[in-house]
Design a protein around this motif. Sequence first.
Motif, PDB file in Angstrom:
ATOM      1  N   LEU A  26       3.174  16.732   8.249  1.00 45.95           N
ATOM      2  CA  LEU A  26       3.289  15.705   9.289  1.00 45.95           C
ATOM      3  C   LEU A  26       2.007  14.873   9.352  1.00 45.95           C
ATOM      4  O   LEU A  26       2.048  13.657   9.554  1.00 45.95           O
ATOM      5  CB  LEU A  26       3.553  16.351  10.653  1.00 45.95           C
ATOM      6  N   GLY A  27       0.883  15.543   9.143  1.00 45.54           N
ATOM      7  CA  GLY A  27      -0.410  14.849   9.161  1.00 45.54           C
ATOM      8  C   GLY A  27      -0.532  13.796   8.084  1.00 45.54           C
ATOM      9  O   GLY A  27      -1.198  12.768   8.276  1.00 45.54           O
ATOM     10  N   ILE A  28       0.111  14.017   6.941  1.00 42.60           N
ATOM     11  CA  ILE A  28       0.081  13.011   5.870  1.00 42.60           C
ATOM     12  C   ILE A  28       0.728  11.716   6.348  1.00 42.60           C
ATOM     13  O   ILE A  28       0.231  10.612   6.099  1.00 42.60           O
ATOM     14  CB  ILE A  28       0.771  13.556   4.607  1.00 42.60           C
ATOM     15  N   GLY A  29       1.853  11.837   7.067  1.00 39.96           N
ATOM     16  CA  GLY A  29       2.489  10.644   7.627  1.00 39.96           C
ATOM     17  C   GLY A  29       1.610   9.949   8.647  1.00 39.96           C
ATOM     18  O   GLY A  29       1.593   8.714   8.739  1.00 39.96           O
ATOM     19  N   ILE A  30       0.827  10.730   9.414  1.00 41.77           N
ATOM     20  CA  ILE A  30      -0.042  10.143  10.436  1.00 41.77           C
ATOM     21  C   ILE A  30      -1.184   9.343   9.799  1.00 41.77           C
ATOM     22  O   ILE A  30      -1.583   8.297  10.319  1.00 41.77           O
ATOM     23  CB  ILE A  30      -0.593  11.250  11.358  1.00 41.77           C
ATOM     24  N   VAL A  31      -1.722   9.809   8.657  1.00 43.42           N
ATOM     25  CA  VAL A  31      -2.830   9.082   8.004  1.00 43.42           C
ATOM     26  C   VAL A  31      -2.334   8.020   7.026  1.00 43.42           C
ATOM     27  O   VAL A  31      -3.140   7.269   6.469  1.00 43.42           O
ATOM     28  CB  VAL A  31      -3.805  10.052   7.290  1.00 43.42           C
ATOM     29  N   PHE A  32      -1.018   7.928   6.824  1.00 43.14           N
ATOM     30  CA  PHE A  32      -0.442   6.918   5.927  1.00 43.14           C
ATOM     31  C   PHE A  32      -0.959   5.499   6.201  1.00 43.14           C
ATOM     32  O   PHE A  32      -1.249   4.760   5.264  1.00 43.14           O
ATOM     33  CB  PHE A  32       1.087   6.942   6.055  1.00 43.14           C
ATOM     34  N   PRO A  33      -1.046   5.065   7.470  1.00 45.73           N
ATOM     35  CA  PRO A  33      -1.474   3.677   7.717  1.00 45.73           C
ATOM     36  C   PRO A  33      -2.866   3.347   7.184  1.00 45.73           C
ATOM     37  O   PRO A  33      -3.183   2.178   6.954  1.00 45.73           O
ATOM     38  CB  PRO A  33      -1.442   3.568   9.252  1.00 45.73           C
ATOM     39  N   PHE A  34      -3.712   4.355   6.998  1.00 44.36           N
ATOM     40  CA  PHE A  34      -5.063   4.108   6.497  1.00 44.36           C
ATOM     41  C   PHE A  34      -5.085   3.881   4.987  1.00 44.36           C
ATOM     42  O   PHE A  34      -6.121   3.503   4.429  1.00 44.36           O
ATOM     43  CB  PHE A  34      -5.987   5.284   6.848  1.00 44.36           C
ATOM     44  N   PHE A  35      -3.954   4.114   4.313  1.00 44.34           N
ATOM     45  CA  PHE A  35      -3.888   4.010   2.858  1.00 44.34           C
ATOM     46  C   PHE A  35      -2.658   3.183   2.478  1.00 44.34           C
ATOM     47  O   PHE A  35      -1.599   3.725   2.171  1.00 44.34           O
ATOM     48  CB  PHE A  35      -3.824   5.413   2.231  1.00 44.34           C
ATOM     49  N   PRO A  36      -2.797   1.841   2.515  1.00 47.93           N
ATOM     50  CA  PRO A  36      -1.625   0.973   2.336  1.00 47.93           C
ATOM     51  C   PRO A  36      -1.148   0.819   0.896  1.00 47.93           C
ATOM     52  O   PRO A  36      -0.039   0.320   0.678  1.00 47.93           O
ATOM     53  CB  PRO A  36      -2.120  -0.380   2.881  1.00 47.93           C
TER      54      PRO A  36
END
Length: 334
Positions: A26-36
């Motif tokens: 779930l955390g990977i989805g949360i940090v997704f916006p930082f890596f476009p």
Amino acid sequence: MDVTVVWAAIIALGLFMYVVLDGFDLGIGIVFPFFPDEKERDLMMNTVAPVWDGNETWLVLGGAGLFAVFPAVYSTVLSALYLPLIFMLVCLIFRGVSFEIRAKANRTKHLWDLAFIGGSAGATFFQGIALGAFLQGIPVIDGAYAGDAFGWLTPFSLLTGLGLVVTYALLGCCWLVAKTEGDLQRRLHRVVWPLTIVLLGFIAMVSIWTPLQDPNIAQRWFHDGLFYRLLPVPFLVAVCAFFMHRAVRERHHNTPFALALLLVLLGYAGLLVSLWPYAIPSSMTLWEAAAPRSSQMFTLVGAAVILPIIIAYTTMGYWVFRGKVRHGDQHHYH
């Protein structure tokens, strides 16, 4: 043997395993916006594609155990937290569908990225809200929930919701550090320490607020001799933070994830100690909420069979897909 305590331990283990294992994906989805970058996002999803659905087995185990052994808790807690749990499940559905479709989508890939981000962050936030509402106590009269439909929506539950988002983001970031390399890993390393600082802030706020809003927990912490036994916990948290800073500075690969797991374990242990011996804080003890001993023994036989199988295939999945994930690896879910 107190079978009620054994079952409480099994359910506590199931919930902890869920928080740890589903927490980082779930955390990977949360940090997704930082890596476009699209290729980097493909790589990030591929690190969990072989194992993410197996991680949710632990949530099913915890829920099934609660239903079988502590039916009073199951009915009361679900009545109190019906809306946040429904919202959580809807978010998990969007996230699961995005795993299935995103790898094959072309024109709509950005929409499935949004579904993955929103599903991951939303599911985490509502899990944290449910935790906060549970910690605040659920009003029970004659064995039934006595509050209203929005009793879960409080400043404290919003705080724990945001705190869990940060916790899962740190777990996800540290997992990606362990599974990636090169420039992406370097940028992930830069995110780990700020997330750790924010998490320490949430840990401090929740630790101060929890005894203030529940007199029973305050009594347990400060007047029942528990305070001195809990003193090592903040010290160990500080030690974890020190080693996390050093691991990030020295660009360690696996150490940050191990330290993030230890931080979660320390928080979880403090939570269990604070709640003991209540199944519902201030309302119902474990033994008051438990099913008859014969029912507990019957279901314990099933748990003795199922639990080793779940542990074995979870371990095997992570062993088979160990090591770094690189561009071009076809680990996405078919």
